[in-house]
Scaffold this motif. Structure first.
Motif, PDB file in Angstrom:
ATOM      1  N   THR A 114      -3.395  -0.777  -0.216  1.00 47.14           N
ATOM      2  CA  THR A 114      -4.328  -1.842  -0.602  1.00 47.14           C
ATOM      3  C   THR A 114      -5.310  -2.151   0.518  1.00 47.14           C
ATOM      4  O   THR A 114      -6.511  -2.304   0.283  1.00 47.14           O
ATOM      5  N   TYR A 115      -4.808  -2.219   1.757  1.00 50.69           N
ATOM      6  CA  TYR A 115      -5.611  -2.750   2.865  1.00 50.69           C
ATOM      7  C   TYR A 115      -6.139  -1.693   3.841  1.00 50.69           C
ATOM      8  O   TYR A 115      -6.729  -2.062   4.857  1.00 50.69           O
ATOM      9  N   ARG A 116      -5.956  -0.424   3.530  1.00 48.04           N
ATOM     10  CA  ARG A 116      -6.408   0.618   4.468  1.00 48.04           C
ATOM     11  C   ARG A 116      -7.878   0.432   4.856  1.00 48.04           C
ATOM     12  O   ARG A 116      -8.264   0.657   6.020  1.00 48.04           O
ATOM     13  N   HIS A 117      -8.727   0.015   3.921  1.00 47.23           N
ATOM     14  CA  HIS A 117     -10.156  -0.103   4.207  1.00 47.23           C
ATOM     15  C   HIS A 117     -10.611  -1.551   4.398  1.00 47.23           C
ATOM     16  O   HIS A 117     -11.807  -1.831   4.358  1.00 47.23           O
ATOM     17  N   ASP A 118      -9.650  -2.441   4.629  1.00 53.05           N
ATOM     18  CA  ASP A 118      -9.987  -3.800   5.031  1.00 53.05           C
ATOM     19  C   ASP A 118     -10.168  -3.769   6.552  1.00 53.05           C
ATOM     20  O   ASP A 118      -9.200  -3.565   7.298  1.00 53.05           O
ATOM     21  N   MET A 120     -13.678  -3.499  -1.500  1.00 52.86           N
ATOM     22  CA  MET A 120     -12.724  -2.763  -0.670  1.00 52.86           C
ATOM     23  C   MET A 120     -12.022  -1.697  -1.504  1.00 52.86           C
ATOM     24  O   MET A 120     -11.474  -1.999  -2.566  1.00 52.86           O
ATOM     25  N   LYS A 121     -12.043  -0.472  -1.020  1.00 55.56           N
ATOM     26  CA  LYS A 121     -11.456   0.634  -1.761  1.00 55.56           C
ATOM     27  C   LYS A 121      -9.939   0.638  -1.619  1.00 55.56           C
ATOM     28  O   LYS A 121      -9.400   0.604  -0.519  1.00 55.56           O
ATOM     29  N   THR A 122      -9.243   0.664  -2.761  1.00 59.03           N
ATOM     30  CA  THR A 122      -7.786   0.735  -2.755  1.00 59.03           C
ATOM     31  C   THR A 122      -7.343   1.982  -3.514  1.00 59.03           C
ATOM     32  O   THR A 122      -8.143   2.665  -4.152  1.00 59.03           O
ATOM     33  N   TYR A 123      -6.057   2.282  -3.452  1.00 60.40           N
ATOM     34  CA  TYR A 123      -5.490   3.432  -4.147  1.00 60.40           C
ATOM     35  C   TYR A 123      -5.553   3.186  -5.649  1.00 60.40           C
ATOM     36  O   TYR A 123      -5.100   2.154  -6.144  1.00 60.40           O
ATOM     37  N   LYS A 124      -6.104   4.147  -6.385  1.00 62.19           N
ATOM     38  CA  LYS A 124      -6.353   3.930  -7.814  1.00 62.19           C
ATOM     39  C   LYS A 124      -5.078   3.840  -8.653  1.00 62.19           C
ATOM     40  O   LYS A 124      -5.105   3.309  -9.771  1.00 62.19           O
ATOM     41  N   TYR A 125      -3.969   4.355  -8.112  1.00 62.96           N
ATOM     42  CA  TYR A 125      -2.706   4.293  -8.867  1.00 62.96           C
ATOM     43  C   TYR A 125      -1.758   3.270  -8.249  1.00 62.96           C
ATOM     44  O   TYR A 125      -0.533   3.424  -8.335  1.00 62.96           O
ATOM     45  N   ILE A 126      -2.317   2.238  -7.667  1.00 68.85           N
ATOM     46  CA  ILE A 126      -1.512   1.238  -6.975  1.00 68.85           C
ATOM     47  C   ILE A 126      -0.471   0.601  -7.900  1.00 68.85           C
ATOM     48  O   ILE A 126       0.655   0.278  -7.476  1.00 68.85           O
ATOM     49  N   ASN A 127      -0.785   0.449  -9.153  1.00 71.23           N
ATOM     50  CA  ASN A 127       0.143  -0.190 -10.101  1.00 71.23           C
ATOM     51  C   ASN A 127       1.285   0.719 -10.513  1.00 71.23           C
ATOM     52  O   ASN A 127       2.241   0.264 -11.155  1.00 71.23           O
ATOM     53  N   GLU A 185      -6.497   8.829   8.809  1.00 71.45           N
ATOM     54  CA  GLU A 185      -6.974   9.220   7.477  1.00 71.45           C
ATOM     55  C   GLU A 185      -7.493   8.028   6.670  1.00 71.45           C
ATOM     56  O   GLU A 185      -6.889   6.954   6.665  1.00 71.45           O
ATOM     57  N   GLY A 186      -8.617   8.262   5.958  1.00 80.96           N
ATOM     58  CA  GLY A 186      -9.176   7.210   5.117  1.00 80.96           C
ATOM     59  C   GLY A 186      -9.277   7.584   3.656  1.00 80.96           C
ATOM     60  O   GLY A 186      -9.618   6.735   2.821  1.00 80.96           O
ATOM     61  N   ASP A 187      -8.959   8.826   3.303  1.00 79.99           N
ATOM     62  CA  ASP A 187      -9.023   9.287   1.916  1.00 79.99           C
ATOM     63  C   ASP A 187      -7.828   8.714   1.151  1.00 79.99           C
ATOM     64  O   ASP A 187      -6.683   9.125   1.358  1.00 79.99           O
ATOM     65  N   MET A 188      -8.087   7.784   0.256  1.00 81.55           N
ATOM     66  CA  MET A 188      -7.007   7.082  -0.430  1.00 81.55           C
ATOM     67  C   MET A 188      -6.197   7.987  -1.347  1.00 81.55           C
ATOM     68  O   MET A 188      -4.993   7.792  -1.521  1.00 81.55           O
TER      69      MET A 188
END
Length: 299
Positions: free
Chosen positions: A80-84, A1-8, A269-272
């Motif tokens: 985190t869950y946009r693409h779940d 599952m794709k999440t935002y790369k700067y989530i932390n 929108e789906g572009d994280m």
């Protein structure tokens, strides 16, 4: 599952216990609501915890983490869950007949994965209100936590027409609050609030095209002619309201926080990367305006 790369890198923490008198009005807009989430996180970091929060659709969802006092909560959920697909997509459509899986969100995500502080949320010192569209009369109805089932109200408020099954509340079918009122300013206006902050999800100059016929709505919702009429009139009402808000701000009667750049994020929108950037735009816009916000609230 794709999440935002700067989530932390997202902020995390607790809002303090101070309460700021006034009403926070949150526009809807689907995934453009990440702008709002960024604004709310910045407000919490600066101790601006408004007594009343009213939201439409994504705005109502954004209000959960804000009233619960959890900095970064809403952003972590969305990014985190946009693409779940159980949260948003085909599986939620199949399981819950809605574009967003509210049962999955409320029972799994908000309870176990990224817990929402429901104890703080339930405290009576702060109000959370969600607006949904009554399909029988085509008008906005406001539901308040402590007086109504706020989870069901938010579910109704954010139930996108055409792809979601109407939510029954008291035997009445409801759908997306944005079908009748995209910015829930009428609640603050009728409540006689002295201090009002409106958070937009489009730049100030944005206006909607008026006069469009809702052909799909006429077919799908032919049993609800007043609801169809509301959908067809919503763009005109939006433009009238935005003009009124601008006049009220000029007169010093309210304050608007709006994107400082043109918003290109779509409702679905789906572009994280774009979603993350929109969150930070809201966060930075609020921080850049914080002294102006404080002066307004203290005046």
């Amino acid at each position: 599952m794709k999440t935002y790369k700067y989530i932390n890198d997202l902020p995390i923490g607790r809002a303090d216990s101070t309460i700021t008198e006034g009403c926070l009005v949150l526009e809807g807009g689907g995934w453009r609501g990440l702008y709002t989430v960024g604004v709310l996180d910045a407000l919490m970091e600066h101790g601006i915890n408004m007594r009343t929060t009213v939201g439409i659709s994504a705005g109502a969802l954004s209000g959960l983490g804000y009233v619960a006092g959890q900095i970064g909560w809403g952003a972590r959920v969305d990014l985190t869950y946009r693409h779940d697909s159980k949260y948003c997509g085909v599986r939620s459509l199949m399981r819950e007949r809605a574009i967003m899986g509210y049962d999955y969100f409320s029972h799994r995500i908000a309870r176990h994965d990224i817990p929402l502080d429901t104890k703080t949320l339930a405290e009576t010192s702060r109000r959370l209100v969600a607006g949904a569209t009554n399909m029988l009369n085509g008008r906005i109805t406001y539901f308040e936590k402590g007086k109504n089932n706020i989870w069901k109200a938010i579910m109704a408020s954010a139930s996108v027409p055409y792809v979601s099954t109407p939510v029954l509340i008291g035997g009445v079918p409801y759908l997306d609050g944005g079908c009748s009122e995209k910015i829930p300013y009428s609640f603050a206006k009728k409540s006689g609030e002295k201090k009002i902050i409106v958070v937009r999800t489009r730049e100030r100059e944005y206006r909607r095209v008026e006069g469009k016929k809702a052909r799909t709505a006429r077919v799908m919702y032919k049993k609800y002619p007043k609801f169809v009429k509301s959908i067809e009139d919503t763009n005109r009402k939006f433009n009238v309201m935005v003009d009124e808000l601008e006049r009220k701000e000029t007169a010093g009667n309210l304050l608007i926080i709006a994107p400082s750049e043109k918003v290109t994020v779509t409702r679905f929108e789906g572009d994280m990367d774009k979603l993350g950037e929109l969150y930070w735009l809201g966060y930075n816009d609020a921080n850049d305006s914080i002294e102006k916000i404080k002066r307004y609230l203290e005046s």
